[in-house]
Write a protein that holds these residues in place. Structure first.
Motif, PDB file in Angstrom:
ATOM      1  N   VAL A 187       0.858  -1.186   0.000  1.00 23.92           N
ATOM      2  CA  VAL A 187       0.000   0.000   0.000  1.00 23.92           C
ATOM      3  C   VAL A 187       0.893   1.235   0.000  1.00 23.92           C
ATOM      4  N   SER A 188       0.331   2.367  -0.330  1.00 22.74           N
ATOM      5  CA  SER A 188       1.102   3.604  -0.314  1.00 22.74           C
ATOM      6  C   SER A 188       1.335   4.046   1.134  1.00 22.74           C
ATOM      7  N   VAL A 189       2.381   4.851   1.330  1.00 19.34           N
ATOM      8  CA  VAL A 189       2.661   5.366   2.672  1.00 19.34           C
ATOM      9  C   VAL A 189       1.479   6.198   3.160  1.00 19.34           C
ATOM     10  N   GLY A 190       0.903   6.987   2.244  1.00 20.31           N
ATOM     11  CA  GLY A 190      -0.262   7.792   2.614  1.00 20.31           C
ATOM     12  C   GLY A 190      -1.432   6.941   3.066  1.00 20.31           C
ATOM     13  N   ASN A 191      -1.606   5.800   2.392  1.00 20.43           N
ATOM     14  CA  ASN A 191      -2.694   4.898   2.767  1.00 20.43           C
ATOM     15  C   ASN A 191      -2.441   4.301   4.149  1.00 20.43           C
ATOM     16  N   ALA A 192      -1.178   3.958   4.421  1.00 18.30           N
ATOM     17  CA  ALA A 192      -0.836   3.412   5.737  1.00 18.30           C
ATOM     18  C   ALA A 192      -1.129   4.433   6.832  1.00 18.30           C
ATOM     19  N   TYR A 193      -0.775   5.691   6.572  1.00 13.95           N
ATOM     20  CA  TYR A 193      -1.028   6.738   7.557  1.00 13.95           C
ATOM     21  C   TYR A 193      -2.511   7.080   7.666  1.00 13.95           C
ATOM     22  N   TYR A 194      -3.269   6.749   6.642  1.00 12.43           N
ATOM     23  CA  TYR A 194      -4.718   6.959   6.716  1.00 12.43           C
ATOM     24  C   TYR A 194      -5.327   6.083   7.806  1.00 12.43           C
ATOM     25  N   TYR A 195      -4.822   4.852   7.910  1.00 11.86           N
ATOM     26  CA  TYR A 195      -5.351   3.914   8.909  1.00 11.86           C
ATOM     27  C   TYR A 195      -4.670   4.081  10.264  1.00 11.86           C
ATOM     28  N   PHE A 196      -3.388   4.444  10.246  1.00 11.99           N
ATOM     29  CA  PHE A 196      -2.628   4.561  11.491  1.00 11.99           C
ATOM     30  C   PHE A 196      -1.766   5.818  11.411  1.00 11.99           C
ATOM     31  N   SER A 197      -2.077   6.822  12.218  1.00  5.44           N
ATOM     32  CA  SER A 197      -1.383   8.100  12.136  1.00  5.44           C
ATOM     33  C   SER A 197       0.041   8.040  12.677  1.00  5.44           C
TER      34      SER A 197
END
Length: 219
Positions: A38-48
């Motif tokens: 997944v993209s880094v942005g997507n990872a941060y979407y779920y977990f800040s």
């Protein structure tokens, strides 16, 4: 399972694998995202933050423990056996993560940390565990003082937290010392719980429940 939940679970599972292989401090969110596809942005979407992944792991572990325990408890009426089953099942479910359990405890031991088992962020996992202890009691043949019955699920959860702390620091092969602690302490607890219904000990059990309620009221 919805696509978003699948993605969230995939990120958590990937993080746990990398934490185990490389260590918590050496694992970055970028590496987790890359391994999960997944993209880094997507990872941060779920977990800040990376710390939130541990909370996601707690929730996932709680769900696995709940499912496995309910299957193992089916048809068993004995209170002591039910309690021991729940605790040993947790040890079985958590076994793959023992190597980096110390890192988790460092975060969870901080009362200001969202990873503390007493924090607002941990509410879902905590309530699920206390609810499981309630099932241990209500579907058993144990007879106990009614006032103690109301507080006992929370007390048993605190007992479980003590077992978890011991497990974190246990370096015996296959955490045999922790399993021995469960095997030998559960019968003692079951005996004490059973004695609470006796008239001569009822004032003691009610004093305990009164203390618990007063502590819970403190800011």
């Amino acid at each position: 399972m919805a696509k978003s939940e699948e993605t969230r679970s995939l990120i958590v599972a990937t993080a746990m694998r990398l934490f185990s292989e490389k260590g918590y401090d050496r694992t970055t969110m970028r590496a987790i995202a890359g391994e999960a596809g997944v993209s880094v942005g997507n990872a941060y979407y779920y977990f800040s933050a990376k710390e939130q992944l541990i909370q996601g792991f707690y929730d996932e572990l709680s769900h696995q423990h709940l499912t496995a325990s309910r299957q193992a408890l089916e048809g068993e009426p004995d209170f002591g056996t039910r309690l021991k089953t729940v605790l040993l099942t947790w040890l079985d479910v958590a076994r793959p993560y023992h190597r980096f359990g110390t890192q988790f405890f460092v975060n969870a031991a901080d009362p200001e940390s969202p990873l503390s088992p007493f924090s607002v962020d941990s509410t879902a996992a905590r309530e699920a565990s206390i609810g499981l202890m309630r099932e241990v009691i209500e579907s058993s043949d144990v007879k106990l003082d009614q006032e103690l019955r109301e507080e006992l699920p929370g007390l048993l959860w605190l007992y479980q937290m003590g077992i978890v702390l011991f497990w974190v620091h246990d370096r015996s092969p296959h955490t045999k010392r922790t399993r021995m602690l469960v095997e030998r302490s559960v019968p003692l607890i079951a005996r004490l719980v059973g004695l609470s219904r006796l008239r001569v000990l009822r004032p003691v059990s009610r004093e305990i429940t009164s203390l618990i309620r007063d502590l819970a009221k403190q800011d």
